[in-house]
Design a protein around this motif. Structure first.
Motif, PDB file in Angstrom:
ATOM      1  N   ASN A  97     -31.967  15.414 -17.369  1.00 52.51           N
ATOM      2  CA  ASN A  97     -30.694  15.110 -18.026  1.00 52.51           C
ATOM      3  C   ASN A  97     -29.808  16.353 -17.959  1.00 52.51           C
ATOM      4  N   LYS A  98     -28.653  16.223 -17.331  1.00 56.05           N
ATOM      5  CA  LYS A  98     -27.745  17.367 -17.210  1.00 56.05           C
ATOM      6  C   LYS A  98     -27.271  17.870 -18.560  1.00 56.05           C
ATOM      7  N   ILE A 140     -25.163  23.622  -9.483  1.00 58.73           N
ATOM      8  CA  ILE A 140     -24.185  24.700  -9.356  1.00 58.73           C
ATOM      9  C   ILE A 140     -23.311  24.825 -10.606  1.00 58.73           C
ATOM     10  N   ASP A 141     -23.027  23.708 -11.295  1.00 60.69           N
ATOM     11  CA  ASP A 141     -22.209  23.760 -12.513  1.00 60.69           C
ATOM     12  C   ASP A 141     -22.901  24.553 -13.615  1.00 60.69           C
ATOM     13  N   PHE A 142     -24.228  24.416 -13.710  1.00 56.49           N
ATOM     14  CA  PHE A 142     -25.006  25.176 -14.694  1.00 56.49           C
ATOM     15  C   PHE A 142     -24.844  26.673 -14.455  1.00 56.49           C
ATOM     16  N   LYS A 167     -28.717  30.625 -16.029  1.00 59.19           N
ATOM     17  CA  LYS A 167     -29.509  31.424 -15.096  1.00 59.19           C
ATOM     18  C   LYS A 167     -30.826  30.720 -14.787  1.00 59.19           C
ATOM     19  N   PHE A 168     -31.251  30.858 -13.551  1.00 60.01           N
ATOM     20  CA  PHE A 168     -32.555  30.348 -13.124  1.00 60.01           C
ATOM     21  C   PHE A 168     -33.537  31.517 -13.015  1.00 60.01           C
ATOM     22  N   ILE A 169     -34.788  31.241 -13.387  1.00 61.43           N
ATOM     23  CA  ILE A 169     -35.859  32.233 -13.254  1.00 61.43           C
ATOM     24  C   ILE A 169     -36.881  31.694 -12.259  1.00 61.43           C
ATOM     25  N   THR A 170     -37.205  32.509 -11.261  1.00 58.78           N
ATOM     26  CA  THR A 170     -38.310  32.166 -10.361  1.00 58.78           C
ATOM     27  C   THR A 170     -39.362  33.271 -10.459  1.00 58.78           C
ATOM     28  N   ASN A 196     -23.771  34.823  -9.146  1.00 55.65           N
ATOM     29  CA  ASN A 196     -23.417  35.877  -8.194  1.00 55.65           C
ATOM     30  C   ASN A 196     -24.523  36.240  -7.212  1.00 55.65           C
ATOM     31  N   ASN A 197     -25.755  35.928  -7.545  1.00 54.71           N
ATOM     32  CA  ASN A 197     -26.841  36.335  -6.626  1.00 54.71           C
ATOM     33  C   ASN A 197     -27.721  35.183  -6.187  1.00 54.71           C
ATOM     34  N   ARG A 198     -27.200  33.973  -6.290  1.00 53.44           N
ATOM     35  CA  ARG A 198     -27.977  32.810  -5.881  1.00 53.44           C
ATOM     36  C   ARG A 198     -28.150  32.780  -4.365  1.00 53.44           C
TER      37      ARG A 198
END
Length: 395
Positions: free
Chosen positions: A345-346, A371-373, A379-382, A393-395
């Motif tokens: 769910n967005k 991309i909107d997130f 932020k995404f964590i891997t 900025n660093n995707r």
């Protein structure tokens, strides 16, 4: 004889989701070892296949656009190279590979009844059985030899390789091709992808180890291709009685593995220390973010996500929940960590500061979708090859 490489204590089955938090779970040690004769890295003292692959098995390959496209391209590419008049797939899951052979007498073998039904409903003869001597005899007697046998991420799950490969040899025609896809152990080590160690995944093949094992059954790798899925997957083309000519890329792949140290126990043991350090960094990073008031959720309740949370001792006090598009996983709980799986769910995504990407192997696909997130400060964590935080900025 297995020489111990690493042991993860008290790890639940990665696909053993809970209906509620009152469900009792059983944990098992996950023991990874090395065989100095074959150079195969595999699990030992493992859980029985019946506990791992059953009628409630939840992994559905059709839920990922990446995998749907990959298997369609694989099917079309293989048909351009070989006759494929009598194809067989071992471990068909939801049928997204074998369905592209619908006019060519396809047969599938799938031990999980829920997925065997899906493949059957696509008009494909599907045997709801474990691969081995009994089903290979049944197929041979009822349908004859197969000129193409394909198996993706399944042979590496089979514990009795002796029976497995004897059955393959028996069913494969003289000019037939046996094709295996599975994560490359070399790429696993390069990427520090420790979350690919789980109970369902029995063997971690290198080109070197697989070829040594196959020769015992008069089978051999004659060609090889590397694909980016699952962090680096080899597609092995295997011939019976050396019918097809050996390609130079097989020799190159084996030489690269030897140079990296895949036949050296001490090298492999040192790589396990790198894995342990990464696990500690993951745990410390997430705890520090949480202590600063960040809201962290998960994205993709994959087996990898389950493994990394349990190996890193991350639970629902740190990750609030994980979203997933697979209906059979939704509104259940991950074992041990007790993280709830919610339907994708967005709106839920908007409330998060950080999104831990369990399905790191689909990073590009997911970041493009969300991309909107990222644009709104999310932020995404891997965690592969080491923990990293991505923003717009660093995707």
């Amino acid at each position: 004889m297995h020489k111990k490489l690493i042991k993860f204590k008290n790890i639940p089955l990665s696909n053993g989701l809970l209906f509620n938090l009152n469900n009792k779970i059983k944990n098992y040690d996950l023991k990874v070892g090395y065989n100095s004769d074959t150079h195969l890295v595999s699990l030992y003292d493992n859980v029985s296949p019946e506990k791992l692959f059953h009628n409630d098995y939840v992994y559905d390959s059709s839920q990922s656009d990446t995998m749907v496209n990959h298997f369609k391209e694989a099917a079309l590419s293989i048909q351009k190279k070989y006759k494929c008049l009598s194809p067989l797939e071992i471990g068909s899951n939801s049928g997204i590979f074998i369905e592209h052979f619908s006019k060519k007498n396809p047969i599938a073998v799938e031990p999980c009844s829920n997925f065997a039904k899906i493949t059957t409903d696509k008009g494909i003869i599907t045997y709801d059985e474990y691969w081995g001597d009994a089903i290979s005899n049944k197929i041979l007697n009822s349908h004859g030899e197969r000129d193409m046998i394909y198996s993706a991420n399944t042979i590496s799950h089979i514990q009795n390789l002796d029976e497995c490969f004897k059955s393959i040899y028996k069913c494969l025609s003289k000019d037939g091709v046996f094709i295996i896809e599975c994560p490359s152990f070399l790429e696993l080590l390069k990427g520090n992808a420790f979350d690919q160690f789980y109970h369902e995944h029995q063997s971690y093949f290198s080109c070197l180890s697989l070829n040594i094992i196959l020769k015992k059954y008069n089978l051999s790798i004659f060609d090889i291709e590397l694909y980016p899925v699952h962090g680096g997957t080899y597609r092995y083309y295997i011939t019976k009685d050396n019918y097809y000519k050996l390609e130079e890329n097989v020799v190159s792949a084996i030489n690269e593995e030897i140079k990296y140290g895949l036949c050296n126990y001490d090298v492999l043991k040192s790589k396990m220390e790198v894995i342990k350090n990464n696990i500690s960094k993951i745990k410390n990073t997430l705890i520090n973010l949480k202590e600063k008031g960040a809201k962290i959720i998960g994205y993709g309740a994959s087996a990898k996500f389950t493994q990394v949370t349990n190996m890193s001792e991350i639970d629902n006090t740190i990750i609030d929940f994980v979203m997933d598009t697979t209906p059979s996983k939704q509104n259940k709980y991950l074992p041990k960590s007790n993280i709830k799986v919610l339907p994708y769910n967005k709106e839920l995504l908007k409330k998060a500061d950080y999104c831990f990407l369990g399905a790191w192997n689909y990073k590009d696909e997911i970041m493009n979708k969300e991309i909107d997130f990222l644009k709104k400060g999310g932020k995404f964590i891997t965690h592969i090859p080491t923990i990293k935080i991505y923003d717009i900025n660093n995707r």
